[in-house]
Design a protein around this motif. Structure first.
Motif, mmCIF file in Angstrom:
data_model
loop_
_atom_site.group_PDB
_atom_site.id
_atom_site.type_symbol
_atom_site.label_atom_id
_atom_site.label_comp_id
_atom_site.label_asym_id
_atom_site.label_seq_id
_atom_site.Cartn_x
_atom_site.Cartn_y
_atom_site.Cartn_z
ATOM 1 N N PRO A 163 1.877 1.214 -9.544
ATOM 2 C CA PRO A 163 1.952 1.098 -8.090
ATOM 3 C C PRO A 163 0.607 0.630 -7.534
ATOM 4 C CG PRO A 163 1.791 3.391 -8.749
ATOM 5 C CD PRO A 163 1.779 2.582 -10.009
ATOM 6 N N PRO A 164 0.604 -0.370 -6.633
ATOM 7 C CA PRO A 164 -0.665 -0.884 -6.124
ATOM 8 C C PRO A 164 -1.210 -0.098 -4.931
ATOM 9 C CG PRO A 164 1.118 -2.213 -5.274
ATOM 10 C CD PRO A 164 1.757 -1.142 -6.131
ATOM 11 N N ALA A 165 -2.513 -0.062 -4.820
ATOM 12 C CA ALA A 165 -3.165 0.326 -3.564
ATOM 13 C C ALA A 165 -3.264 -0.939 -2.718
ATOM 14 C CB ALA A 165 -4.553 0.887 -3.842
ATOM 15 N N LEU A 166 -3.591 -0.806 -1.440
ATOM 16 C CA LEU A 166 -3.830 -1.975 -0.595
ATOM 17 C C LEU A 166 -5.299 -1.995 -0.227
ATOM 18 C CD1 LEU A 166 -1.088 -2.408 2.181
ATOM 19 C CD2 LEU A 166 -1.563 -3.902 0.226
ATOM 20 N N ASN A 176 -2.642 4.213 -3.866
ATOM 21 C CA ASN A 176 -1.503 3.782 -4.693
ATOM 22 C C ASN A 176 -0.375 4.822 -4.731
ATOM 23 O OD1 ASN A 176 -2.473 5.650 -6.467
ATOM 24 N ND2 ASN A 176 -2.820 4.228 -8.153
ATOM 25 N N ASP A 177 -0.568 5.986 -4.103
ATOM 26 C CA ASP A 177 0.547 6.929 -3.965
ATOM 27 C C ASP A 177 1.228 6.756 -2.607
ATOM 28 O OD1 ASP A 177 -1.303 7.979 -2.224
ATOM 29 O OD2 ASP A 177 -1.390 9.961 -3.147
ATOM 30 N N GLY A 178 0.835 5.708 -1.858
ATOM 31 C CA GLY A 178 1.471 5.406 -0.578
ATOM 32 C C GLY A 178 0.787 6.064 0.613
ATOM 33 N N ALA A 179 -0.164 6.959 0.355
ATOM 34 C CA ALA A 179 -0.822 7.675 1.454
ATOM 35 C C ALA A 179 -1.833 6.767 2.152
ATOM 36 C CB ALA A 179 -1.522 8.919 0.915
#
Ligand SMILES: [Zn+2]
Length: 201
Positions: free
Chosen positions: A149-152, A183-186
């Protein structure tokens, strides 16, 4: 959403995370921010930085605010909680995305540390080496397929910022491609704190 307030240039804020009791260093920071604002007749605001829900402990926020009151510190406006402002942060990220100012980063912490080279002010281990900045569509698809999963990250383009710090004087630094969504969506702290500081003046 709070409208931006008039900017007095002297407003202060204290923004604790409710993860544990305030220690002496926190109280010192709060006291200095309060003194600085009040000595200029400016506003002093309290913001609870509770976006990282996994680290929040029940009852701690109330205890922290009670400690501030016990010291004689008062604040203007209701206390702002980051956990209630997620839509605002997501809107800011969407805007950056629309403007082409973010990109996905698939690196692990260990990979970033290994690729870091010479230091430039901030420590080398914290500076992003740019690994994912110019990935092709195919390279991105490959990483997605591997289940990472990517971070932004912000596409800062090596821009330099300068400002005058009232205590430390002139400051200049190159802006790193910092993370705005983990990368966990937070939502990342770096994004939330800037959105809030702007909104609160
Ligand atoms: Zn990367």
């Amino acid at each position: 959403m709070n409208a931006p307030r008039n900017f007095s240039g002297a407003d202060g804020r204290f923004a604790p995370s409710p993860t544990g009791p305030l220690h002496l260093g926190n109280l010192r920071t709060a006291l200095l921010a309060w003194l600085f604002a009040r000595s200029r007749g400016a506003r002093f605001l309290v913001r609870v930085e509770d976006i990282d829900r996994s680290r929040i402990r029940p009852g701690v926020e109330e205890a922290q605010l009670a400690d501030l009151r016990a010291l004689g510190l008062d604040w203007d406006d209701p206390v702002v909680r980051q956990s209630e402002r997620t839509a605002l942060y997501k809107g800011a990220i969407a805007r950056l995305d629309r403007e082409g100012l973010v990109y996905p980063c698939y690196c692990t912490r260990a990979e970033i540390r290994a690729a870091a080279s010479a230091p430039h002010g901030i420590t080398a281990a914290d500076r992003y080496p740019g690994t994912c900045r110019e990935l092709t569509v195919a390279e991105r698809a490959e990483r997605e397929a591997a289940g990472r999963p990517p971070a932004l990250r912000v596409r800062a383009g090596g821009v330099r910022v300068t400002f005058e710090d009232r205590l430390l004087g002139d400051f200049e630094e190159r802006v790193d491609d910092f993370v705005v969504r983990r990368n966990d969506g937070a939502v990342a702290y770096q994004l939330a704190v800037v959105v809030d500081d702007a909104a609160q003046g």
